[in-house]
Design an enzyme around this catalytic site. Sequence first.
Site, PDB file in Angstrom:
ATOM      1  CD  GLU A   1      18.086 -17.926 -42.918  1.00 18.91           C
ATOM      2  OE1 GLU A   1      18.745 -18.148 -43.939  1.00 18.91           O
ATOM      3  OE2 GLU A   1      17.993 -16.786 -42.408  1.00 18.91           O
TER       4      GLU A   1
ATOM      5  CD  GLU B   1      30.834 -21.590 -50.720  1.00 13.49           C
ATOM      6  OE1 GLU B   1      30.326 -20.765 -49.940  1.00 13.49           O
ATOM      7  OE2 GLU B   1      30.211 -22.574 -51.185  1.00 13.49           O
TER       8      GLU B   1
ATOM      9  CB  CYS C   1      15.859  -7.705 -48.421  1.00 11.98           C
ATOM     10  SG  CYS C   1      17.044  -9.022 -48.653  1.00 11.98           S
TER      11      CYS C   1
ATOM     12  CB  CYS D   1      21.822 -14.254 -47.953  1.00 16.98           C
ATOM     13  SG  CYS D   1      22.442 -13.598 -49.464  1.00 16.98           S
TER      14      CYS D   1
ATOM     15  CD  GLU E   1      18.884 -27.394 -42.084  1.00 16.41           C
ATOM     16  OE1 GLU E   1      18.066 -26.716 -41.428  1.00 16.41           O
ATOM     17  OE2 GLU E   1      18.578 -28.036 -43.098  1.00 16.41           O
TER      18      GLU E   1
ATOM     19  CE  LYS F   1      17.002 -13.610 -44.107  1.00 17.39           C
ATOM     20  NZ  LYS F   1      18.283 -14.325 -44.262  1.00 17.39           N
TER      21      LYS F   1
ATOM     22  CD  GLU G   1      27.650 -15.858 -50.807  1.00 20.57           C
ATOM     23  OE1 GLU G   1      27.200 -15.418 -49.726  1.00 20.57           O
ATOM     24  OE2 GLU G   1      26.944 -15.968 -51.819  1.00 20.57           O
TER      25      GLU G   1
ATOM     26  CB  SER H   1      27.211 -19.928 -51.193  1.00 20.94           C
ATOM     27  OG  SER H   1      27.900 -19.651 -49.994  1.00 20.94           O
TER      28      SER H   1
END
Lengths: 163, 599
Positions: B365, B286, B507, B303, B370, B362, B283, B323
């Site tokens: 996710e 990037e 988190c 994230c 993907e 999560k 990241e 990102s």
Amino acid sequence: METSVVPDIANVVEKWKDKKGNLIMILHEIQNQYGYVPREISFQLSKLLDVPLARIYEVLTFYNYFKLKPPGKYTVSVCMGTACYLKGAPELLEELHHILGIKEGETTKDGMFQLEIVRCLGCCGLAPVVKIGNKIYGGLKRSDIVNLLSQYSKEGAPVAQPV
Amino acid sequence: MSKQITMTIDGVAVSVPDDYTIMQAADSAGIHIPRLCYHSKLSQFGACRICVVDVEGMKNYAPACSTQVKDGMILQTHSAGIRKARKVLIELLLNNHPRDCQVCGKSGECTLQEMAESFGVKSDEFSFEGERKTFETDRSSVAVRRDSEKCILCGKCVRVCSEIQGANVLTFSHRGFRANVVPAYNLGLGESVCTNCGQCINVCPTGALLEHDNTEEVWHAIHDPNKVVMVQIAPAVRVAIGEGFGNEPGKDMTYETVTALRMLGFDIVFDTQFSADLTIIEEGHEFIRRLTQKGKLPMITSCSPGWIKFCETFHPEFLENISTCKSPQQMMGAVIKTYYADKSGIYPAKIYSVSIMPCTAKKFEAARPEMNSSGYQDVDAVLTTRELIKMIKEAGIDFNRLKKSEFDHPLGESSGAAPIFGATGGVMEAALRTVYEVVTGKELAQIDFTDVRGLEGIREAVIPVNEIEVRVAVTYGLANVHKLLTEIEQGKRQYHFIEIMTCPGGCIGGGGQPYPAGEAEALDTSVYEKRAQGLYGIDERKVIRKSHLNPDITKIYQEFLKEPLGKVSHKLLHTHYHARHPKGVPARIKDTVNLFKAK
Ligand code: SF4
Ligand code: SF4
Ligand code: SF4
Ligand code: FES
């Protein structure tokens, strides 16, 4: 669907936009226009008014007045006024529940019939009375219901066997 | 300006500002009035009436949460009449509630159950009459499961979802016997605009909202002799898991957790903090590329999966700003079934990869289409901190007496930049430590970026990196996110780099964290502060505090990835997200949601 509804609701929204309590008034107009409030229109309204969809749904379900589904082609109104009640209207209603598989305020899956209860149709002499569309049927017995409905069902065959 | 008044609660003289409610006054005096629908961080609702108190001179009992104090007020919080009234209210709720405690996921942490017990409600003293409401349990979401039969209509989930998360997924629907709390059009949560954040679970006083339970399938994999079960632990888990065993929030129990995981039967224990360092390398590079090669700015962190879905749903115009890096959980998942599988000679199809997360999103996710760049589903199952606590208890492990043990290698080593991922501002700070040194080639004099720390809803800082003044912002809570993005679109705000976390406090305040014990409640700043301090403490105790100096990171680039943003990284560690059909709009937010004391 979405593109076709935008212009007319845009007008309704424009008319009420800056007024207090506008959401209810707009939903009211839409219901008058369509006979119910289509889901796609709620989606559009949410954006046009910047009101979350959840809030619109809350209003729609809070008032019995609003309908979420299109009305049935034929409204079947069972009179539960005193005269009809005493002459067996509850039995007719029960039969309708069985055959149509719906309760008051609901519409059959095929969109043909919508069931309602009314207080008095003003023809107590014919009790018990059921109104289908704008036709009135009097002096009914439980066993008449299936034949009556079958005249309206699409193929002209009985909708279902009585249980 | 408010002035002070004096009142008497249960015989104790209390002095409070005159704009307080009785509830606030009692709270400030340490007197706990029972409550179901009241939450100090959410708007007033006043529906449950459990909080009634007996005020001298008032004809009716007054709800403490919605009655303002007056000078000279005298009141009782548990007179005989009040106790009786509360008992009746609980009995009424129980009349319409499944008698399910033995098999309910909330048992032992359920406010309704506690109240029934503490008010002395006995099943043989009140009769059960009439019909009970029946609803189908909503299991459409892989993250949150909703059982409306256990809902007592307190509305806290509706308010947290709207006021803190701006997502406005939930609403009351219908009236009377049919009254319920549902997403619009009674859609399943899985089909709705729900971000899977789990904040509604954290505030729910009953078992109506819970995470989708994945413990059985994990046990199943552990017992399966043909599976090699690997596990990773997120930063925020280690400073909260202790709470499940009576410890203070913030206590670092990293290495006891590693021991417990091995005792449960996990074969290999890795650290999500390793892949947090990896995320920073990718990241950071990037960001440098976007900054120096006229890429899309501001770049926004990727994230937090609740934020990703919120963006896809309500702000697809910002998708290009996110990102392309996967989250640490998913980077670890992809690396385990490729790099580690190769290195250890374990066939990837035999690997069952579990992650322990503070987060319900999560779960969503890990299940995204993907996320199978290793050729398999990269992460097979996600457990929340709460679910892991349950497994440890089920296995009869005395957690507090465990010896410490180390993570497995080579995906277990991390720098001090990694633990702070778990606190709001931490990803930004970790990234800045690396970006600065990579761009300038100089060592940072001061590596603590305290401007981006803390609990304010939106924080900003300007960091000079060579000749560029890098403007950054940090925010959490999707209501704040919506406000921030809207103002960027309106040209009122300009940044190069933004960190977005879905949950309050980051988190550490995730939707899968332990329910606070004792007097502490969900959204409690003191709990968040302690957990955050725990993470910053881990950072400070590390010798290496910058991701790019983690020797195992250097190694994985030498042996496998070759270079940041290179071909292998592109395939395994990066992804793209897509707009979803947006049903509706998020809540309108005027002010930044600042639940928290300024730092
Ligand atoms: S929600 Fe609470 S009271 Fe209801 S069954 Fe679960 S533990 Fe028992
Ligand atoms: S998980 Fe989050 S977004 Fe979904 S309903 Fe609950 S609070 Fe709202
Ligand atoms: S689901 Fe839980 S938080 Fe939401 S209204 Fe019902 S009991 Fe309250
Ligand atoms: S807590 Fe006061 S009415 Fe519910």
